[in-house]
Design a protein around this motif. Sequence first.
Motif, PDB file in Angstrom:
ATOM      1  N   ASP A 105       0.831  -1.204   0.000  1.00  0.00           N
ATOM      2  CA  ASP A 105       0.000   0.000   0.000  1.00  0.00           C
ATOM      3  C   ASP A 105       0.870   1.260   0.000  1.00  0.00           C
ATOM      4  OD1 ASP A 105      -2.191  -1.602   0.014  1.00  0.00           O
ATOM      5  OD2 ASP A 105      -2.764  -1.224   2.098  1.00  0.00           O
ATOM      6  N   ARG A 106       1.991   1.211   0.728  1.00  0.00           N
ATOM      7  CA  ARG A 106       2.897   2.366   0.736  1.00  0.00           C
ATOM      8  C   ARG A 106       3.519   2.591  -0.646  1.00  0.00           C
ATOM      9  NH1 ARG A 106       6.828   0.538   4.791  1.00  0.00           N
ATOM     10  NH2 ARG A 106       5.499  -1.208   5.399  1.00  0.00           N
ATOM     11  N   TRP A 107       3.841   1.489  -1.324  1.00  0.00           N
ATOM     12  CA  TRP A 107       4.360   1.624  -2.686  1.00  0.00           C
ATOM     13  C   TRP A 107       3.292   2.155  -3.635  1.00  0.00           C
ATOM     14  CZ3 TRP A 107       8.944   2.225  -4.468  1.00  0.00           C
ATOM     15  CH2 TRP A 107      10.040   1.633  -3.854  1.00  0.00           C
ATOM     16  N   ALA A 108       2.055   1.680  -3.469  1.00  0.00           N
ATOM     17  CA  ALA A 108       0.965   2.162  -4.322  1.00  0.00           C
ATOM     18  C   ALA A 108       0.777   3.665  -4.136  1.00  0.00           C
ATOM     19  CB  ALA A 108      -0.323   1.414  -3.998  1.00  0.00           C
ATOM     20  N   LEU A 109       0.833   4.134  -2.893  1.00  0.00           N
ATOM     21  CA  LEU A 109       0.710   5.564  -2.615  1.00  0.00           C
ATOM     22  C   LEU A 109       1.884   6.342  -3.209  1.00  0.00           C
ATOM     23  CD1 LEU A 109      -0.559   5.638   1.085  1.00  0.00           C
ATOM     24  CD2 LEU A 109      -1.701   6.639  -0.903  1.00  0.00           C
TER      25      LEU A 109
END
Length: 253
Positions: A204-208
């Motif tokens: 999720d952090r990479w997606a953000l």
Amino acid sequence: MSMLRVLTFLLAVFFAGTSPAQAPAANDAAMVVHLLDYLGADYSAAVKDGKVVSADEFKEMLEFSGQVVARIGALPANPERDKLAVEARQLVKLVAGKGEAAKVAQAASQLRWALVAAYKIQVAPKSTPALADAPALYSANCVSCHGKDARGDGPAAKGLVPAPTNFHDAERMASRSTYALYNSISLGVQGTAMTSFSQLPEKDRWALAFYVANAGVSPQNVSRGEALWKLGKSSTSFDSQIPDLAALVSKSA
């Protein structure tokens, strides 16, 4: 093709037939890389032509460069650590001496990559981020400060010093890689209201990070980038510039 579809396609290409990074970054080493990213990106706002143009920014640059020296000295033993420490002290002298922004950025980048290599820091996603989830993740975690359109003007931004990042600021974003944004999301930014979102899953952090990295990119530039991608993949020069996913997420403009 939408921005998210373009990014999803690119990530799928890089992950096809590859295995995820095997050596996760130690949090202390990743923090040094994080500080170096900020030094390289923000120093030009502190010093121009050998003169301090923002006392607060310059103070922060001095503090960050000093932390780099201290944190490298505290890293686990490594054959390259002494050399890294020497380069870190040279960077401190360059910053304290109000050196040229280009030279500071180059020195910070050189030290960052040497640190990544020495401590085998993971600089790429372990698996393909779910980019389709990014808009909802942004709305749930980022809108209050960064605003609906990612311009740093959310309802909670009023009175914050420094102001939340405006991801449409082309000049500043040109010096920020997706990995640097991922680090900011994961570790937070000292001296600002940007807190760590380490409670979110890594994917999720990479997606953000991918989402905000491209928030200010116009549809025209998306189309241009897609065309360059297709053209580049037909030539060997492209592979030398972006040979793998780590190069993609570490690249700034």
